[in-house]
Design a protein around this motif. Sequence first.
Motif, PDB file in Angstrom:
ATOM      1  N   MET A   1       0.858  -1.134  -0.086  1.00  0.00           N
ATOM      2  CA  MET A   1       0.038   0.085   0.193  1.00  0.00           C
ATOM      3  C   MET A   1       0.843   1.125   0.031  1.00  0.00           C
ATOM      4  SD  MET A   1      -2.877   1.791  -0.145  1.00  0.00           S
ATOM      5  CE  MET A   1      -4.232   0.354   0.349  1.00  0.00           C
ATOM      6  N   GLY A   2       1.785   1.350   0.939  1.00  0.00           N
ATOM      7  CA  GLY A   2       2.805   2.620   0.719  1.00  0.00           C
ATOM      8  C   GLY A   2       3.356   2.825  -0.368  1.00  0.00           C
ATOM      9  N   TYR A   3       3.942   1.603  -1.136  1.00  0.00           N
ATOM     10  CA  TYR A   3       4.551   1.709  -2.268  1.00  0.00           C
ATOM     11  C   TYR A   3       3.617   2.285  -3.704  1.00  0.00           C
ATOM     12  CZ  TYR A   3       9.043   0.809  -4.640  1.00  0.00           C
ATOM     13  OH  TYR A   3      10.242   1.060  -5.183  1.00  0.00           O
ATOM     14  N   ALA A   4       2.508   1.647  -3.508  1.00  0.00           N
ATOM     15  CA  ALA A   4       1.580   1.950  -4.195  1.00  0.00           C
ATOM     16  C   ALA A   4       1.212   3.673  -4.164  1.00  0.00           C
ATOM     17  CB  ALA A   4       0.015   1.286  -4.205  1.00  0.00           C
ATOM     18  N   MET A   5       1.258   3.973  -3.086  1.00  0.00           N
ATOM     19  CA  MET A   5       0.908   5.494  -3.016  1.00  0.00           C
ATOM     20  C   MET A   5       1.978   6.266  -3.598  1.00  0.00           C
ATOM     21  SD  MET A   5      -2.072   6.154  -1.670  1.00  0.00           S
ATOM     22  CE  MET A   5      -2.027   7.886  -0.872  1.00  0.00           C
ATOM     23  N   SER A   6       3.394   5.691  -3.412  1.00  0.00           N
ATOM     24  CA  SER A   6       4.459   6.151  -3.939  1.00  0.00           C
ATOM     25  C   SER A   6       4.571   6.304  -5.509  1.00  0.00           C
ATOM     26  CB  SER A   6       5.960   5.608  -3.439  1.00  0.00           C
ATOM     27  OG  SER A   6       6.316   6.022  -2.120  1.00  0.00           O
ATOM     28  N   LEU A   7       3.880   5.295  -6.030  1.00  0.00           N
ATOM     29  CA  LEU A   7       3.786   5.340  -7.429  1.00  0.00           C
ATOM     30  C   LEU A   7       2.751   6.294  -7.940  1.00  0.00           C
ATOM     31  CD1 LEU A   7       4.226   1.181  -7.997  1.00  0.00           C
ATOM     32  CD2 LEU A   7       5.979   3.233  -8.716  1.00  0.00           C
ATOM     33  N   TRP A   8       1.632   6.118  -7.291  1.00  0.00           N
ATOM     34  CA  TRP A   8       0.473   7.034  -8.095  1.00  0.00           C
ATOM     35  C   TRP A   8      -0.189   7.987  -7.115  1.00  0.00           C
ATOM     36  CZ3 TRP A   8       0.663   1.334  -8.877  1.00  0.00           C
ATOM     37  CH2 TRP A   8       1.028   1.096 -10.230  1.00  0.00           C
ATOM     38  N   GLY A   9       0.395   8.003  -5.844  1.00  0.00           N
ATOM     39  CA  GLY A   9      -0.047   9.187  -5.167  1.00  0.00           C
ATOM     40  C   GLY A   9       0.123  10.646  -5.611  1.00  0.00           C
ATOM     41  N   ARG A  10      -0.694  11.652  -5.427  1.00  0.00           N
ATOM     42  CA  ARG A  10      -0.617  12.951  -5.692  1.00  0.00           C
ATOM     43  C   ARG A  10      -0.524  13.811  -4.676  1.00  0.00           C
ATOM     44  NH1 ARG A  10      -6.585  12.235  -7.752  1.00  0.00           N
ATOM     45  NH2 ARG A  10      -6.485  11.444  -5.775  1.00  0.00           N
ATOM     46  N   PRO A  11      -0.107  15.202  -4.982  1.00  0.00           N
ATOM     47  CA  PRO A  11       0.166  16.083  -3.736  1.00  0.00           C
ATOM     48  C   PRO A  11      -0.938  15.976  -2.878  1.00  0.00           C
ATOM     49  CG  PRO A  11       0.821  17.169  -5.891  1.00  0.00           C
ATOM     50  CD  PRO A  11       0.264  15.816  -6.532  1.00  0.00           C
ATOM     51  N   GLN A  12      -2.335  15.766  -3.268  1.00  0.00           N
ATOM     52  CA  GLN A  12      -3.170  16.024  -2.002  1.00  0.00           C
ATOM     53  C   GLN A  12      -3.410  14.764  -1.418  1.00  0.00           C
ATOM     54  OE1 GLN A  12      -3.719  16.086  -5.564  1.00  0.00           O
ATOM     55  NE2 GLN A  12      -5.861  15.302  -6.205  1.00  0.00           N
ATOM     56  N   ASP A  13      -2.548  13.668  -1.795  1.00  0.00           N
ATOM     57  CA  ASP A  13      -2.919  12.358  -0.994  1.00  0.00           C
ATOM     58  C   ASP A  13      -2.108  12.194   0.160  1.00  0.00           C
ATOM     59  OD1 ASP A  13      -4.716  11.825  -3.064  1.00  0.00           O
ATOM     60  OD2 ASP A  13      -3.200  10.952  -4.554  1.00  0.00           O
ATOM     61  N   ARG A  14      -2.581  11.470   1.200  1.00  0.00           N
ATOM     62  CA  ARG A  14      -1.987  10.928   2.483  1.00  0.00           C
ATOM     63  C   ARG A  14      -1.748   9.616   2.676  1.00  0.00           C
ATOM     64  NH1 ARG A  14      -4.330  13.899   7.172  1.00  0.00           N
ATOM     65  NH2 ARG A  14      -2.655  12.906   8.376  1.00  0.00           N
ATOM     66  N   LEU A  15      -0.868   9.230   3.487  1.00  0.00           N
ATOM     67  CA  LEU A  15      -0.514   7.974   4.008  1.00  0.00           C
ATOM     68  C   LEU A  15      -0.415   7.835   5.466  1.00  0.00           C
ATOM     69  CD1 LEU A  15       0.015   4.924   2.854  1.00  0.00           C
ATOM     70  CD2 LEU A  15       2.506   5.635   2.895  1.00  0.00           C
ATOM     71  N   SER A  16      -0.864   7.116   6.154  1.00  0.00           N
ATOM     72  CA  SER A  16      -0.884   7.104   7.696  1.00  0.00           C
ATOM     73  C   SER A  16      -0.850   5.597   8.187  1.00  0.00           C
ATOM     74  CB  SER A  16      -2.028   7.855   8.297  1.00  0.00           C
ATOM     75  OG  SER A  16      -3.277   7.028   8.159  1.00  0.00           O
ATOM     76  N   HIS A  17      -0.536   5.269   9.617  1.00  0.00           N
ATOM     77  CA  HIS A  17      -0.530   4.314  10.278  1.00  0.00           C
ATOM     78  C   HIS A  17      -1.539   4.734  11.521  1.00  0.00           C
ATOM     79  CE1 HIS A  17       0.188   0.819  13.178  1.00  0.00           C
ATOM     80  NE2 HIS A  17       0.951   0.212  11.848  1.00  0.00           N
ATOM     81  N   VAL A  18      -2.421   3.762  11.931  1.00  0.00           N
ATOM     82  CA  VAL A  18      -3.296   4.094  13.154  1.00  0.00           C
ATOM     83  C   VAL A  18      -2.626   3.624  14.078  1.00  0.00           C
ATOM     84  CG1 VAL A  18      -4.997   2.312  12.834  1.00  0.00           C
ATOM     85  CG2 VAL A  18      -5.595   4.336  13.946  1.00  0.00           C
ATOM     86  N   LEU A  19      -2.588   4.298  15.384  1.00  0.00           N
ATOM     87  CA  LEU A  19      -1.946   4.056  16.603  1.00  0.00           C
ATOM     88  C   LEU A  19      -3.270   3.940  17.880  1.00  0.00           C
ATOM     89  CD1 LEU A  19       1.243   6.139  16.336  1.00  0.00           C
ATOM     90  CD2 LEU A  19       1.071   3.690  15.774  1.00  0.00           C
ATOM     91  N   VAL A  20      -3.227   2.724  18.500  1.00  0.00           N
ATOM     92  CA  VAL A  20      -4.073   2.637  19.688  1.00  0.00           C
ATOM     93  C   VAL A  20      -3.376   2.467  20.968  1.00  0.00           C
ATOM     94  CG1 VAL A  20      -6.098   1.325  20.644  1.00  0.00           C
ATOM     95  CG2 VAL A  20      -5.677   1.649  17.901  1.00  0.00           C
ATOM     96  N   SER A  21      -3.703   3.033  22.011  1.00  0.00           N
ATOM     97  CA  SER A  21      -3.349   3.087  23.346  1.00  0.00           C
ATOM     98  C   SER A  21      -3.489   1.832  23.934  1.00  0.00           C
ATOM     99  CB  SER A  21      -3.741   4.333  24.176  1.00  0.00           C
ATOM    100  OG  SER A  21      -5.158   3.950  24.332  1.00  0.00           O
ATOM    101  N   SER A  22      -2.360   1.478  24.739  1.00  0.00           N
ATOM    102  CA  SER A  22      -2.391  -0.048  25.431  1.00  0.00           C
ATOM    103  C   SER A  22      -3.414   0.153  26.480  1.00  0.00           C
ATOM    104  CB  SER A  22      -0.932  -0.477  25.887  1.00  0.00           C
ATOM    105  OG  SER A  22      -1.002  -1.424  26.697  1.00  0.00           O
ATOM    106  N   PRO A  23      -3.990  -0.815  26.930  1.00  0.00           N
ATOM    107  CA  PRO A  23      -4.031  -2.359  26.399  1.00  0.00           C
ATOM    108  C   PRO A  23      -4.943  -2.458  25.164  1.00  0.00           C
ATOM    109  CG  PRO A  23      -5.285  -2.481  28.456  1.00  0.00           C
ATOM    110  CD  PRO A  23      -4.949  -1.074  28.075  1.00  0.00           C
TER     111      PRO A  23
END
Length: 388
Positions: A152-174
């Motif tokens: 997914m990250g590499y696909a965004m590098s290949l086709w992503g445009r200036p307005q597009d974003r990439l993220s990872h969601v983080l959840v608190s323990s536990p």
Amino acid sequence: MHEHQTIPIPPTTNTARKKILVCVTGLSPQIVTETLFALSVAQSPSWIPDEIWLITTQRGADNARLMLLSDEPGWFHRLRQDWGLPPMAFDASRICILQDHAGQPLDDIRDDQDNQRAADGIADLVRRLSEDPDTEIHASIAGGRKTMGFFMGYAMSLWGRPQDRLSHVLVSSPFESRSEFFYPTPTPHIIPARAPGQDPLDASTAKVWLGDIPFVRLRSLLPVSITEQNSGFAQAVAAANQALDQIDLTIDTAQSCVRINHHQIALPPMQIGLLCLLAWRCKHQLPPLPAPSKEGDDPEWKQQARQTLRLAMGDMHIPGSLDARLNDKEPIGNTFSQQLSKMEKTLRNSGALPLSGLIARENIGTRGRQQGYRLKLQAERVRIVQTT
């Protein structure tokens, strides 16, 4: 995805950009609701998607339908209701199931062949969603196998445009390790202990946030044949690598073709001749070639061009169409610039030259001329040959 992928992507009709959330998941559909909560509720300003796309395996799709889209528990619908979010286009038709080489749904990703099919499927969905300039994509790498997030990250590098974003969601323990957790609730919601050593939890106390991931955008390096067609992940990566590598140019005057690295492309004789003018100057590290006049005859330029062509190609191999233009009394400036532009377009569209351009146009200020032309190549990487 490939020919068997039939899920249509509706065109954008609104004047504002359509917001699209794209997630990859494995057996844990919580990634969708956690990411949606982080974007729509936790962050300010909020980013509320108009539609959501999910790409997963067959088992992942079944889990998503049962856990997110069902009447009960229906966690996607509950999230919207709990936090007062507007309608979003997300149903079973927007769950893309990865397929194997035979076009059958993948239950899991187990080997290199499955990995390649996953890469192609993820890349093709991102490519198709990015075709509409009036959209902005937020893609998450948080779910599924680690390779799925990478793809997914590499696909965004290949086709992503200036307005597009990439993220990872983080959840608190536990909460991140509890399969019963889907998002922080606005009021207390108890998650009971299910195993020895676990404590009951209150979902309303959980914290969810996004880790924004910067990425290199390579889309401008890709040829039209890659950005507009179902080319596959490996082919797109190869095109991007070629765009970043050194270019070797060979001009075959007898065959009226050029070879750029491993690609061979036929060109009209006049374009071959004009390219030879620039190639010969590049090989001998001469200054840019001044542009001929567009307003009147330019006998001095034509004479110098003819002399260069004799050295580069031999008098007998100068294309007849170009030789005729060099011998008549008509201005050649428009023909010169138009033919070079057509040649560059042919090379870019063929996929042989996924660069901003082969020819540099520079202001040189020589004898009243404001523009000069040169090849953007190293001298040792240019060859002019005659094969029969």
